[in-house]
Design a protein around this motif. Structure first.
Motif, PDB file in Angstrom:
ATOM      1  N   GLN A   1      58.791  47.217 -24.476  1.00  0.00           N
ATOM      2  CA  GLN A   1      58.672  47.438 -23.045  1.00  0.00           C
ATOM      3  C   GLN A   1      59.770  48.350 -22.540  1.00  0.00           C
ATOM      4  O   GLN A   1      59.544  49.199 -21.690  1.00  0.00           O
TER       5      GLN A   1
ATOM      6  N   LEU B   1      59.090  51.790 -22.681  1.00  0.00           N
ATOM      7  CA  LEU B   1      58.044  52.259 -21.773  1.00  0.00           C
ATOM      8  C   LEU B   1      58.482  52.220 -20.303  1.00  0.00           C
ATOM      9  O   LEU B   1      57.690  52.438 -19.413  1.00  0.00           O
ATOM     10  N   ARG B   2      59.756  51.879 -20.083  1.00  0.00           N
ATOM     11  CA  ARG B   2      60.170  51.697 -18.713  1.00  0.00           C
ATOM     12  C   ARG B   2      61.377  52.577 -18.390  1.00  0.00           C
ATOM     13  O   ARG B   2      62.239  52.799 -19.244  1.00  0.00           O
TER      14      ARG B   2
ATOM     15  N   LYS C   1      57.438  52.402 -14.737  1.00  0.00           N
ATOM     16  CA  LYS C   1      57.007  52.804 -16.070  1.00  0.00           C
ATOM     17  C   LYS C   1      57.272  54.309 -16.225  1.00  0.00           C
ATOM     18  O   LYS C   1      57.271  55.053 -15.258  1.00  0.00           O
TER      19      LYS C   1
ATOM     20  N   ALA D   1      54.776  55.578 -21.059  1.00  0.00           N
ATOM     21  CA  ALA D   1      53.848  54.555 -20.598  1.00  0.00           C
ATOM     22  C   ALA D   1      52.645  55.217 -19.920  1.00  0.00           C
ATOM     23  O   ALA D   1      51.500  54.780 -20.098  1.00  0.00           O
TER      24      ALA D   1
ATOM     25  N   PHE E   1      54.463  55.644 -11.783  1.00  0.00           N
ATOM     26  CA  PHE E   1      55.292  56.077 -12.902  1.00  0.00           C
ATOM     27  C   PHE E   1      56.368  57.038 -12.425  1.00  0.00           C
ATOM     28  O   PHE E   1      56.200  57.733 -11.433  1.00  0.00           O
TER      29      PHE E   1
END
Lengths: 674, 311
Positions: free
Chosen positions: A275, A278-279, A286, A290, A345
């Motif tokens: 995670q 992806l962050r 994100k 991501a 995002f």
């Protein structure tokens, strides 16, 4: 690295736990096997005890004893006992070895001693009980013994009863009978060896039989004791065994829980790591990765790419922290507003994206308005309001991000609108393709030495003769036509080829003017000057040839704006120290800044063509130019007028007092110098 | 009166029923032993090297030609010193439930090293014994071949001697063949066996060895003189009741092992039988009874063991 270490530790832990599990499995199997063996041998020993007891019973009731079997039983019991102690000493739980075991051996040995006494006493008694009837028979066969016969037979009967039924009460009667016979024998003076011997044996029997019974009782007690102790030892062992197994079970359970926890932690770690990748750390949104994963999951996605316009200035002005504050604030507003409708995002530094699962242009346009509404309120950093503007690229055709990037670039270039929906009709792809084509062309030209300077003469206003030349860059196409830098300078900057172009120009122009006596000027951008390596190279050339340096003028583009004023000033004073001159190019087109001019101590001002173009017709152009010329004259800076494309223009600028003239009317740029 | 007849009837039936079960069993036809180990033991058994002055071997007192004993009242050790006890037969010794007259050794191995060290027997220190055997290359080789390589120890000597003794089984006596129903006993032998049981001798002399399986007292009915220092159980336990209590000797080879009793004071088998009758049965046996018992005892004597035949 830290993660790898963690994973390594987790793996090692798992391995250790697995190893322990394996060990416990092995241990339990071993334990159970040993335990079964021990219990088996316990029961074997109990069997041996029973067999021994049986054998004693047999010896008690049989007329003729045979002690071989009894001796064998004793050996068998001892063997069984040794087998048991041996397996117990090999048992993994040494500590439980029943202490009663030694006691059992002692008791058994005491039992064996009793058995030896029993053998002796048994033989004596059997001897008598066998012999008594034989003697009785012999006595009965002698006629003179007739009167004694009933009492003799009575005694045989009593011996048999006592012997067979263990009736001790009969024994006193036997002793009475013995006295009775002795009396009669004495009275009748019957001297009879057989009768005496008979009485002897009766006496032996009477004396020994109670001892025999007592001994049998003791043996029984002793054997009972051994059996009971065996049972106690066995139960003790079983209890220990159960406890040991329970302990192991407990340990297994603990280990199992531990393993589960470790496994859970490992999984958590992996997920968290996944995670984290992806962050975005700053905003918690994100990230680009991501986005790329997410966008593939939707069948008909649509997106809005949001760019914080001129965010670089925010960073410059308020510092990185101020910039970050704005990014975080914007991210929060974006997330809060679009939580329900779209995924949010952070694509790059100042780019955000909204991803919609379904394409719906009407909805997207509403969203654009909503996004704009988010920045009507300024962000506050240390109580200072920071206002930002946005560009938004909207797209519902895959590949979304590529399209949006093209649209965004287009928006920035055009700089006349703040949002645009992607459509193939915009021709952005073609433009991109053309850019690529151009880049290839530029690279190829550099490779093939087709970057060439052209020279445009600069005239003295009085003599109207060329006194110097401006060197201008051209790309010589394969067919020989010359391509203006307008078409390739931008792409060269993007592709990091700009410095190479400057180097080529410096090399070629210096080489050319070494052989001539004209003055010449070369264009340098602020980017060139602030590039330390390039600046060093230029200054090096000046130092090498002072005569040439004195004829050199550097034209610095004023319209670009100067970010790093100090570095520029440093370069200018260095160049001037070698005798070179400095001109400010395109003066009057951009942010004309008289203060800068004074500070930089330039030698020439080149007035921008846009002022000159219609100077013969446009009174405003004339006024601005006149004031610049006046200013320059006042502070002792020479002026050059570009774009002199006609006789009226030439006449006008001469009238206004420009020092030098340049333009197509006077002379176009040429590859050769006349 | 009817009561007595009843009693006699019952008693006879009881005795008869039990007579059917023989208290004596035959010796195994073929003893089991390790031939190589027994051969080494045999060599040691006959070798006087095991005595201090190299004059006495095990066989000096346990001569197979003399029923496994020595024909003397008491045995002569090194320097012609007399021992305390009459030598028991070495034949079938492995079947004794313990060794020595008073059973102080539990096994043949335990017994074997006793006489070697006994001052009145072979009088040889075990360390000296090992030194001597190691000095003999042929012994060295024999020990290495029989046991795994390793030092020569008294334990190994004992194991070899015991294994040889286990081979000394006198199988296939006339009486054993009778028990196996291969032959019938002669009339005298039959009468002797019946007496042996009827008089009660069998209560002590029973099993494979016809003795050798329990401790019994001599002089149960008429007291037998006790000698200070003799190797009875009293010597071990100091219990009054253990005076004159010995391991019952096997009667298997008794026909050949005169003189008799622990002190060897009884010269003939007949006299020994008569003495046992007096001391332990309280009976004066007549000549006829003694003859029959002798015939029975002679029927107990088996064949010469195969290991000696080969010699």
């Amino acid at each position: 690295m830290r993660l790898k270490k963690k994973l390594g530790f987790a793996l090692l832990g798992a391995l250790a736990v697995f190893g322990l599990f394996w060990f416990i499995r092995f241990y339990v199997t071993e334990q159970l096997q040993t335990s079964n063996q021990i219990i088996e041998r316990f029961s074997n020993l109990k069997n041996q005890s029973t067999l021994l007891e049986e054998e004693v019973l047999k010896l008690q009731i049989s007329t003729f004893p045979d002690y071989d079997a009894l001796n064998q039983r004793i050996i068998d019991w001892q063997q069984g006992f040794e087998d048991l102690t041996q397996v117990l000493s090999h048992s993994p739980q040494k500590h439980h070895g029943p202490p009663a075991l030694d006691q059992i051996q002692i008791n058994f040995n005491q039992g064996v001693a009793l058995l030896r006494s029993f053998q002796t006493l048994n033989s004596t008694l059997k001897n008598s009980t066998i012999y008594i009837p034989t003697l009785a028979q012999d006595i009965a066969l002698e006629p003179k013994n007739g009167p004694l016969l009933p009492i003799i037979l009575f005694m045989v009967d009593k011996v048999a009863l006592a012997n067979n039924l263990g009736q001790i009460e009969e024994l006193s009667m036997l002793m009475q009978a013995v006295s009775e016979i002795e009396n009669r024998v004495q009275k009748s003076r019957l001297k009879n060896d057989e009768i005496a011997n008979y009485l002897n044996h009766i006496r032996i029997f009477t004396a020994q039989f109670p001892l025999y019974l007592e001994l049998n009782r003791q043996m029984e007690i002793q054997n009972q004791r051994v059996m009971e102790q065996l049972l106690v030892a066995l139960n003790q062992f079983r209890a220990e065994d159960q406890r040991a197994l329970a302990r192991i079970k407990g340990l297994s359970a603990v280990l199992f829980v531990f393993l589960l926890l470790a496994e859970g932690l490992l999984i958590l770690l992996i997920i968290k790591n996944d995670q984290a990748a992806l962050r975005d750390r700053l905003t918690g949104l994100k990230n680009r990765l991501a986005f790329l994963q997410q966008v593939d999951l939707f069948e008909n996605p649509a997106m809005i790419l949001i760019d914080l316009n001129g965010f670089k200035n925010v960073n410059n002005f308020y510092g990185i922290q101020g910039g970050d504050h704005v990014l975080k604030g914007f991210a929060k507003r974006l997330r809060d507003r679009f939580r329900a409708e779209a995924q949010v995002f952070r694509i790059s530094g100042d780019e955000f994206a909204l991803l919609f699962e379904e394409k719906d242009l009407a909805l997207l346009e509403q969203a654009v308005a909503k996004v704009n509404a988010l920045v009507t309120e300024p962000f506050y950093y240390k109580e200072l309001p920071i206002q930002i503007n946005l560009n938004q690229a909207i797209c519902d055709q895959k590949p979304l991000l590529t399209h949006c990037n093209m649209v965004m670039k287009h928006l920035k270039e055009q700089n006349d609108q703040h949002f645009l929906v992607y459509s193939p009709e915009l021709g952005l792809e073609k433009k991109v393709a053309k850019n690529f084509e151009l880049l290839e062309k530029l690279k190829k030209a550099i490779r093939q030495d087709r970057i060439q300077p052209v020279f445009q003469p600069i005239f003295d206003r009085k003599t109207l003769k060329p006194v110097k030349f401006e060197c201008l860059i051209r790309l010589v196409e394969e067919d020989g036509t010359l391509l203006s830098p307008y078409f390739f300078l931008d792409i060269a900057k993007r592709a990091n080829l700009y410095r190479r172009l400057t180097e080529i120009m410096i090399e070629k122009c210096f080489a050319r003017f070494e052989k001539l006596s004209y003055g010449f000027s070369i264009n340098l951008s602020a980017q060139d000057i602030t590039d330390p390596a390039l600046a060093q190279m230029i200054l090096g050339r000046l130092e090498k040839n002072p005569e040439l340096a004195a004829r050199t003028t550097f034209e610095i583009l004023e319209s670009e704006g100067i970010d790093n004023f100090d570095l520029v000033q440093e370069f200018i004073s260095s160049a001037k120290s070698y005798g070179a001159q400095i001109a400010i190019d395109d003066f009057g087109a951009g942010y004309s800044n008289f203060e800068n001019i004074l500070k930089l101590q330039v030698d020439y001002l080149k007035i921008d063509g846009s002022l000159i173009k219609r100077i013969d017709e446009d009174i405003n152009s004339e006024r601005v130019t006149r004031s610049i010329l006046w200013f320059a004259h006042e502070i002792g800076i020479k002026t050059v007028v570009e774009f002199v494309h006609s006789k009226p223009v030439m006449d006008k600028v001469i009238e206004l007092g420009a020092d030098l003239l340049q333009g197509f009317y006077l002379g176009a740029p040429e590859l050769e110098i006349p | 009166m009817g009561k007595y007849i009843f009693a006699i009837l019952g008693f006879s039936l009881w005795v008869g029923g039990l007579l059917a079960q023989e208290p004596i069993s035959p010796l195994p036809l073929k003893p089991t032993y390790n031939p190589a180990l027994a051969a080494l033991g045999q060599r040691l058994f006959f070798d006087p090297i095991l005595s201090k002055d190299k004059t006495v071997s095990c066989a000096s007192c346990h001569d197979p030609a003399k029923g496994g004993a020595d024909g003397r009242e008491r045995s002569e050790g090194v320097g012609k010193v007399l021992g305390g006890m009459n030598a028991p037969s070495v034949f079938n010794a492995g079947f004794n439930f313990s060794q020595f007259w008073n059973g102080r050794a539990a096994s043949l191995e335990e017994q074997a090293l006793g006489p070697i060290q006994n001052p009145v027997e072979m009088n040889l220190a075990l360390s000296e014994m090992i030194r001597r055997l190691e000095g003999e290359p042929s012994y060295q080789e024999a020990f290495v071949q029989t046991f795994n390589p390793g030092p020569l120890t008294p334990q190994k000597v004992a194991l070899a001697l015991a294994e040889f003794e286990r081979a000394l089984v006198t199988s296939n006596s006339r009486f054993d063949r009778y028990l196996r129903k291969e032959i019938a006993l002669s009339e005298k032998e039959q009468k002797g066996y019946r007496l042996f049981k009827g008089l009660g001798c069998v209560s002590c002399h029973n099993g494979r060895l016809v003795g050798g399986n329990s401790y019994q007292k001599i002089g149960v009915v008429n007291p037998y003189p006790w000698f200070q220092g003799q190797a009875d159980l009293y010597a071990l336990t100091q219990k009054e009741s253990d005076k004159n209590r010995f391991k019952v000797p096997s009667l298997r080879m008794s026909a050949d092992t005169a003189p008799y009793f622990s002190s060897g004071e009884i010269g003939t088998l007949e006299a020994a039988i008569a003495a046992m009758g007096y001391y332990n049965l309280g009976v004066t046996l007549d000549q006829d009874q003694i003859e029959n018992l002798v015939a029975f005892i002679k029927s107990l004597k088996g064949e010469t063991p195969a290991i000696l035949e080969a010699q």
